[in-house]
Design a protein around this motif. Structure first.
Motif, PDB file in Angstrom:
ATOM      1  N   CYS A   3       7.232  -0.620  -3.280  1.00 29.25           N
ATOM      2  CA  CYS A   3       7.057  -2.064  -3.388  1.00 29.25           C
ATOM      3  C   CYS A   3       6.523  -2.343  -4.791  1.00 29.25           C
ATOM      4  O   CYS A   3       5.410  -1.933  -5.123  1.00 29.25           O
ATOM      5  CB  CYS A   3       6.084  -2.585  -2.336  1.00 29.25           C
ATOM      6  SG  CYS A   3       6.753  -2.606  -0.669  1.00 29.25           S
ATOM      7  N   LYS A  11       2.239  -8.651  -3.099  1.00 27.68           N
ATOM      8  CA  LYS A  11       2.944  -7.374  -2.983  1.00 27.68           C
ATOM      9  C   LYS A  11       2.286  -6.445  -1.967  1.00 27.68           C
ATOM     10  O   LYS A  11       2.978  -5.837  -1.134  1.00 27.68           O
ATOM     11  CB  LYS A  11       2.989  -6.728  -4.370  1.00 27.68           C
ATOM     12  CG  LYS A  11       3.638  -5.359  -4.449  1.00 27.68           C
ATOM     13  CD  LYS A  11       3.998  -5.009  -5.879  1.00 27.68           C
ATOM     14  CE  LYS A  11       2.810  -5.154  -6.823  1.00 27.68           C
ATOM     15  NZ  LYS A  11       1.753  -4.154  -6.561  1.00 27.68           N
ATOM     16  N   THR A  12       0.959  -6.348  -2.011  1.00 28.12           N
ATOM     17  CA  THR A  12       0.245  -5.473  -1.079  1.00 28.12           C
ATOM     18  C   THR A  12       0.419  -5.945   0.358  1.00 28.12           C
ATOM     19  O   THR A  12       0.656  -5.143   1.274  1.00 28.12           O
ATOM     20  CB  THR A  12      -1.246  -5.422  -1.447  1.00 28.12           C
ATOM     21  OG1 THR A  12      -1.392  -4.944  -2.781  1.00 28.12           O
ATOM     22  CG2 THR A  12      -2.005  -4.511  -0.505  1.00 28.12           C
ATOM     23  N   THR A  13       0.341  -7.248   0.575  1.00 30.30           N
ATOM     24  CA  THR A  13       0.514  -7.797   1.914  1.00 30.30           C
ATOM     25  C   THR A  13       1.926  -7.538   2.431  1.00 30.30           C
ATOM     26  O   THR A  13       2.120  -7.179   3.602  1.00 30.30           O
ATOM     27  CB  THR A  13       0.236  -9.311   1.909  1.00 30.30           C
ATOM     28  OG1 THR A  13      -1.097  -9.541   1.463  1.00 30.30           O
ATOM     29  CG2 THR A  13       0.403  -9.904   3.299  1.00 30.30           C
ATOM     30  N   ASN A  14       2.928  -7.697   1.578  1.00 31.00           N
ATOM     31  CA  ASN A  14       4.305  -7.431   1.986  1.00 31.00           C
ATOM     32  C   ASN A  14       4.527  -5.954   2.291  1.00 31.00           C
ATOM     33  O   ASN A  14       5.269  -5.617   3.218  1.00 31.00           O
ATOM     34  CB  ASN A  14       5.272  -7.905   0.900  1.00 31.00           C
ATOM     35  CG  ASN A  14       5.611  -9.369   1.012  1.00 31.00           C
ATOM     36  OD1 ASN A  14       6.596  -9.757   1.644  1.00 31.00           O
ATOM     37  ND2 ASN A  14       4.791 -10.211   0.401  1.00 31.00           N
ATOM     38  N   ALA A  15       3.897  -5.069   1.518  1.00 34.49           N
ATOM     39  CA  ALA A  15       4.015  -3.638   1.799  1.00 34.49           C
ATOM     40  C   ALA A  15       3.440  -3.312   3.176  1.00 34.49           C
ATOM     41  O   ALA A  15       4.037  -2.558   3.951  1.00 34.49           O
ATOM     42  CB  ALA A  15       3.298  -2.836   0.709  1.00 34.49           C
ATOM     43  N   VAL A  32       1.570   3.905   4.851  1.00 34.67           N
ATOM     44  CA  VAL A  32       1.527   2.869   3.817  1.00 34.67           C
ATOM     45  C   VAL A  32       0.360   3.175   2.893  1.00 34.67           C
ATOM     46  O   VAL A  32      -0.775   3.340   3.337  1.00 34.67           O
ATOM     47  CB  VAL A  32       1.425   1.440   4.422  1.00 34.67           C
ATOM     48  CG1 VAL A  32       0.237   1.312   5.352  1.00 34.67           C
ATOM     49  CG2 VAL A  32       1.359   0.400   3.310  1.00 34.67           C
ATOM     50  N   THR A  34      -1.767   1.759  -0.140  1.00 35.32           N
ATOM     51  CA  THR A  34      -2.030   0.482  -0.785  1.00 35.32           C
ATOM     52  C   THR A  34      -2.969   0.662  -1.968  1.00 35.32           C
ATOM     53  O   THR A  34      -3.734   1.620  -2.040  1.00 35.32           O
ATOM     54  CB  THR A  34      -2.647  -0.531   0.199  1.00 35.32           C
ATOM     55  OG1 THR A  34      -3.934  -0.063   0.611  1.00 35.32           O
ATOM     56  CG2 THR A  34      -1.764  -0.701   1.419  1.00 35.32           C
ATOM     57  N   PRO A  37      -6.445  -3.367  -1.778  1.00 37.45           N
ATOM     58  CA  PRO A  37      -6.138  -4.567  -1.002  1.00 37.45           C
ATOM     59  C   PRO A  37      -7.374  -5.444  -0.821  1.00 37.45           C
ATOM     60  O   PRO A  37      -8.507  -4.996  -0.993  1.00 37.45           O
ATOM     61  CB  PRO A  37      -5.666  -4.002   0.340  1.00 37.45           C
ATOM     62  CG  PRO A  37      -6.425  -2.722   0.469  1.00 37.45           C
ATOM     63  CD  PRO A  37      -6.533  -2.166  -0.929  1.00 37.45           C
ATOM     64  N   VAL A 145       5.656   3.938   2.452  1.00 40.61           N
ATOM     65  CA  VAL A 145       5.693   2.673   1.711  1.00 40.61           C
ATOM     66  C   VAL A 145       4.554   2.701   0.702  1.00 40.61           C
ATOM     67  O   VAL A 145       3.387   2.799   1.084  1.00 40.61           O
ATOM     68  CB  VAL A 145       5.533   1.461   2.656  1.00 40.61           C
ATOM     69  CG1 VAL A 145       5.577   0.164   1.857  1.00 40.61           C
ATOM     70  CG2 VAL A 145       6.633   1.469   3.720  1.00 40.61           C
ATOM     71  N   ASP A 147       2.622   0.723  -2.257  1.00 42.65           N
ATOM     72  CA  ASP A 147       2.322  -0.478  -3.026  1.00 42.65           C
ATOM     73  C   ASP A 147       1.956  -0.007  -4.434  1.00 42.65           C
ATOM     74  O   ASP A 147       0.859   0.481  -4.669  1.00 42.65           O
ATOM     75  CB  ASP A 147       1.158  -1.224  -2.358  1.00 42.65           C
ATOM     76  CG  ASP A 147       0.514  -2.240  -3.283  1.00 42.65           C
ATOM     77  OD1 ASP A 147       1.227  -2.846  -4.092  1.00 42.65           O
ATOM     78  OD2 ASP A 147      -0.722  -2.426  -3.178  1.00 42.65           O
ATOM     79  N   THR A 148       2.893  -0.100  -5.367  1.00 42.73           N
ATOM     80  CA  THR A 148       2.684   0.481  -6.693  1.00 42.73           C
ATOM     81  C   THR A 148       1.584  -0.253  -7.452  1.00 42.73           C
ATOM     82  O   THR A 148       1.318  -1.429  -7.203  1.00 42.73           O
ATOM     83  CB  THR A 148       3.981   0.445  -7.518  1.00 42.73           C
ATOM     84  OG1 THR A 148       4.470  -0.898  -7.599  1.00 42.73           O
ATOM     85  CG2 THR A 148       5.037   1.331  -6.896  1.00 42.73           C
TER      86      THR A 148
END
Length: 364
Positions: A3, A11-15, A32, A34, A37, A145, A147-148
């Motif tokens: 992501c 972005k973090t929430t979508n990941a 996942v 993150t 966050p 997943v 979160d880059t």
């Protein structure tokens, strides 16, 4: 699944929503990862940021398994979450890849190592790459997943493997480490001009410590690279996809177009774009005379009515901008799926809200 996207666009929430949707709806074993966050989002994922900050003393692993019962996951599904802790990742690499326990402890105790883990340019990107590589090697998940990191140059993460190779092969680092015939000869001569110069600049003890550290950490990084295989190849493989998350603004869409071109040049597979926090397209208001008559009867004066018209005009403009953003990306990337995520009154940072968000974006 990477992501990617700028900071501050959700972005973090979508990941997190994507990972939860994949586990809950598709029954997958998901991890996942993150990056920093919001506190409530971390708590929704079952991670206490205070406990996380306490490091290995509070928990044997940074990977937290979320309760299948609480999430209503189907049989066989799994959802693990972690907040990336760069220092912890580096410590794990050192302990697992050092030649022996004494060498590992020597590196961990080094002030140079501690400063590098905290402040080295690109350290967070390498830690993210390394943690994903560890998850790949473990083979316990069928979807990871990530979160880059939200960096000004989003390619920093993708270039982390080559940066590590440069650190290992850098002639200056090899010279100070005393590796190679020339480096060993120079550092072995206490009266050499170079040694005396370096000692005058940084102190003899510091130079010797730096050389020892570079020699030991080089071996650790080489061993990690050998074990991990070619991470760049994994990024470009058909099993790795990219989800770009951005905002539905003219500037963000323009920036997204440039970034998608960079991802293409790098050879990554772009799966989809999420245009986040889209405003709805509002219809034209009724005739002005009728509206103003209704506002008069409600007791609004001319000034308040002008504000009401201004607010509605602004909302209409935002709706048109959101619609234009979707059309622009669709025209630029006809082969890429576009998901539109509506703006929510409150941030989706609870499990029910994440389930709802995931269904609204990825439910197709």
């Amino acid at each position: 699944m990477l992501c990617v996207g700028p900071g501050g666009v959700g972005k973090t929430t979508n990941a997190a929503a994507l990972a939860l949707h994949a586990a809950k709806v598709h029954g997958r074993k998901v991890a996942v990862v993150t990056i920093d966050p919001a506190r409530r989002l971390a708590q929704a994922l079952g991670i206490d940021p205070v406990e996380q900050a306490q490091g290995s003393e509070s928990r044997a692993s940074d990977l937290v398994a979320l309760s299948s019962e609480d999430l209503g996951l189907p049989e066989g599904a799994r959802l693990d979450a972690l907040i990336l802790d760069g220092g912890r990742v580096f410590d794990t690499i050192v302990r697992e890849c050092a030649s022996d326990a004494a060498s590992a402890q020597s590196i961990l105790d080094s002030r140079i190592y501690q400063a590098m883990a905290e402040r080295l340019s690109g350290a967070l990107e390498f830690a993210a790459m390394a943690r994903v590589q560890m998850l790949l090697d473990a083979g316990e998940h069928d979807l990871i997943v990530l979160d880059t990191p939200p960096t000004a140059n989003a390619m920093d993460f993708l270039e982390a493997p080559s940066r590590i190779r440069e650190l290992i092969d850098n002639p200056g680092a090899r010279l100070l480490a005393g590796t190679g015939r020339i480096g060993a000869r120079i550092l072995g001569l206490g009266t050499s001009v170079l040694t005396r110069t370096l000692e005058a600049m940084g102190g003899g003890a510091f130079i010797r410590d730096l050389g020892t550290f570079l020699r030991e950490i080089s071996g650790v990084l080489q061993e990690f690279t050998r074990r991990g295989g070619d991470f760049e190849q994994a990024l470009r493989s058909p099993s790795t996809g990219v989800l770009l998350v951005t905002a539905a603004t003219t500037f963000s869409v323009r920036e997204a177009g440039v970034f998608l071109d960079q991802l293409d040049d790098y050879g990554l597979n772009i799966d989809a774009v999420v245009l986040n926090r889209l405003e709805p397209k509002l219809p034209a208001p009724p005739q002005r005379d009728a509206v103003e008559a209704a506002l008069d009867s409600a007791g609004l004066d001319a000034r308040a009515q002008a504000r009401a018209w201004s607010v509605y005009d602004g909302a209409q403009a935002q709706g048109r901008a959101s619609e234009a953003a979707v059309a622009t990306i669709a025209a630029q990337r006809p082969g890429v799926r576009i998901w539109a995520a509506p703006r929510y009154p409150e941030p989706p940072d609870t499990l029910p809200a994440l389930v709802k968000l995931g269904a609204s974006i990825f439910g197709e």
